[in-house]
Design a protein around this motif. Structure first.
Motif, mmCIF file in Angstrom:
data_model
loop_
_atom_site.group_PDB
_atom_site.id
_atom_site.type_symbol
_atom_site.label_atom_id
_atom_site.label_comp_id
_atom_site.label_asym_id
_atom_site.label_seq_id
_atom_site.Cartn_x
_atom_site.Cartn_y
_atom_site.Cartn_z
ATOM 1 N N THR A 71 -55.629 16.186 49.150
ATOM 2 C CA THR A 71 -54.741 15.360 49.481
ATOM 3 C C THR A 71 -53.674 16.458 48.672
ATOM 4 O OG1 THR A 71 -55.448 14.139 47.006
ATOM 5 C CG2 THR A 71 -55.608 13.101 49.004
ATOM 6 N N THR A 72 -53.773 17.463 48.142
ATOM 7 C CA THR A 72 -52.615 18.342 47.908
ATOM 8 C C THR A 72 -52.354 19.527 48.839
ATOM 9 O OG1 THR A 72 -53.478 18.135 45.156
ATOM 10 C CG2 THR A 72 -51.649 19.308 45.811
ATOM 11 N N VAL A 73 -50.833 19.394 49.259
ATOM 12 C CA VAL A 73 -50.741 20.416 50.458
ATOM 13 C C VAL A 73 -50.823 21.212 50.133
ATOM 14 C CG1 VAL A 73 -49.063 21.262 52.343
ATOM 15 C CG2 VAL A 73 -49.577 18.164 51.456
ATOM 16 N N ALA A 96 -55.917 28.902 47.456
ATOM 17 C CA ALA A 96 -55.843 27.045 47.150
ATOM 18 C C ALA A 96 -56.886 27.109 46.236
ATOM 19 C CB ALA A 96 -57.255 26.526 48.457
ATOM 20 N N GLY A 97 -56.206 28.118 45.130
ATOM 21 C CA GLY A 97 -56.735 27.641 43.401
ATOM 22 C C GLY A 97 -57.558 28.523 42.889
ATOM 23 N N GLY A 98 -58.064 28.969 44.023
ATOM 24 C CA GLY A 98 -59.711 29.887 43.231
ATOM 25 C C GLY A 98 -60.520 29.158 43.947
ATOM 26 N N LEU A 99 -61.478 29.957 43.398
ATOM 27 C CA LEU A 99 -63.450 29.284 43.490
ATOM 28 C C LEU A 99 -63.721 27.677 43.675
ATOM 29 C CD1 LEU A 99 -65.468 32.061 41.974
ATOM 30 C CD2 LEU A 99 -64.843 32.302 44.059
ATOM 31 N N SER A 100 -63.209 27.380 43.035
ATOM 32 C CA SER A 100 -63.063 26.352 42.444
ATOM 33 C C SER A 100 -61.561 25.302 43.230
ATOM 34 C CB SER A 100 -63.336 25.168 41.783
ATOM 35 O OG SER A 100 -64.627 24.959 41.221
ATOM 36 N N PRO A 101 -61.485 24.967 44.834
ATOM 37 C CA PRO A 101 -60.079 24.953 44.739
ATOM 38 C C PRO A 101 -59.362 23.065 44.913
ATOM 39 C CG PRO A 101 -61.659 25.465 46.792
ATOM 40 C CD PRO A 101 -62.667 24.870 45.251
ATOM 41 N N THR A 102 -57.889 23.662 44.504
ATOM 42 C CA THR A 102 -57.511 22.391 44.064
ATOM 43 C C THR A 102 -56.689 22.029 45.059
ATOM 44 O OG1 THR A 102 -55.442 23.874 43.074
ATOM 45 C CG2 THR A 102 -57.365 22.654 41.392
ATOM 46 N N MET A 103 -56.326 22.625 46.442
ATOM 47 C CA MET A 103 -55.796 22.823 47.499
ATOM 48 C C MET A 103 -55.993 22.877 48.688
ATOM 49 S SD MET A 103 -51.390 24.897 46.403
ATOM 50 C CE MET A 103 -52.781 26.310 46.359
#
Length: 267
Positions: A71-73, A96-103
């Motif tokens: 839910t983060t654009v 999108a923030g890396g191997l474990s996406p945060t976006m």
């Protein structure tokens, strides 16, 4: 009761009968016009846009879980790098923030000015027909089926087809919407060995110890009936991608997530 008063109901009944007859004749004349009416009053079906949706996303909860929809654009950069008239080369920062996406995925729309970002997050995308293409890491998906409520679909061209050789839509092309779950909402994985979802654009890459480009060219049918030809040219920075393609390994730093997409509208 006078003679005049006696005649009034009879005359009224006759007048009502004539009204019914006139209506029936008018309806018959209208029906008789059929397809032979004035052509300027009838839309030309060949010029009408093909519009669809919205429809329900199937296996929605499973898609949210399996694709880790957030839910983060995304704040990843999208820019046009091409200089060839009528042809685009779009860079998408898909990390999108890396191997474990945060976006979320980067949500994009094909326009005459290039791939235009749509500012929505993953879970909003499941109810939006504003986007055509979503990109995160090496996963590309279109807005249809298990991916979104629109009807964007994809056709593969034969192996070895070059981007330049695709100049029109072939009647033999088979367009498919996203369907990475079966009717029981069981995942249909790609063939990379990484157990990712089988997306319609997944054939742009193959995996050894790095993400190699296959050179596969796709044709995308948009919701309004327009068509786009598309080839993903790199996942790493271009020099690192070339080494990966040739050797099966990638130098470091590789610039992974530097997606570049070559595309153009078809007539």
């Amino acid at each position: 009761m006078s003679h005049t008063e006696q005649a009034m109901p009879r005359r009224a009944g006759q007048q009502g009968l004539w009204v019914l007859v006139a209506v029936a004749v008018s309806l018959a004349l209208l029906a008789g016009c059929g397809d032979d009416g004035p052509t300027d009053l009838q839309p030309d079906a060949g010029t009408e846009p093909e519009v669809c949706g919205p429809s329900d996303v199937w296996c929605k909860d499973q898609t949210i879980d399996r694709l880790d929809l957030l839910t983060t654009v995304s704040t990843g950069e999208v820019r046009e790098e091409g200089t060839t008239s009528g042809e685009f080369l779009t860079f998408v920062d898909s990390r999108a923030g890396g191997l474990s996406p945060t976006m979320s995925y980067s949500y994009l729309r094909f326009t005459p000015q290039g791939l235009t970002p749509v500012q929505i997050h993953d879970q909003e995308s499941l109810g939006s027909t504003d986007w055509d293409l979503a990109v995160r890491r090496y996963t590309l998906r279109v807005n249809s089926g298990t991916s979104g409520p629109s009807c964007v679909s994809v056709a593969n061209t034969p192996e070895g087809t070059t981007f330049a050789s695709v100049t029109a839509v072939n009647a033999a092309m088979e367009f498919k919407t996203e369907a990475w779950f079966d009717t029981a909402c069981t995942l249909i994985p790609d063939d990379s060995g990484l157990n990712g979802p089988l997306t319609q654009l997944g054939g742009f890459w193959a995996y050894t110890s790095c993400v190699q480009m296959t050179g596969r060219v796709f044709v995308i049918r948009l919701a309004d009936g327009r068509h786009v030809k598309l080839e993903v040219t790199s996942y790493y920075e271009p020099s690192a991608q070339q080494v990966c393609n040739q050797t099966g390994s990638v130098p470091q730093p590789s610039g992974s997530g530097a997606i570049r997409i070559k595309w153009a509208f078809l007539p």
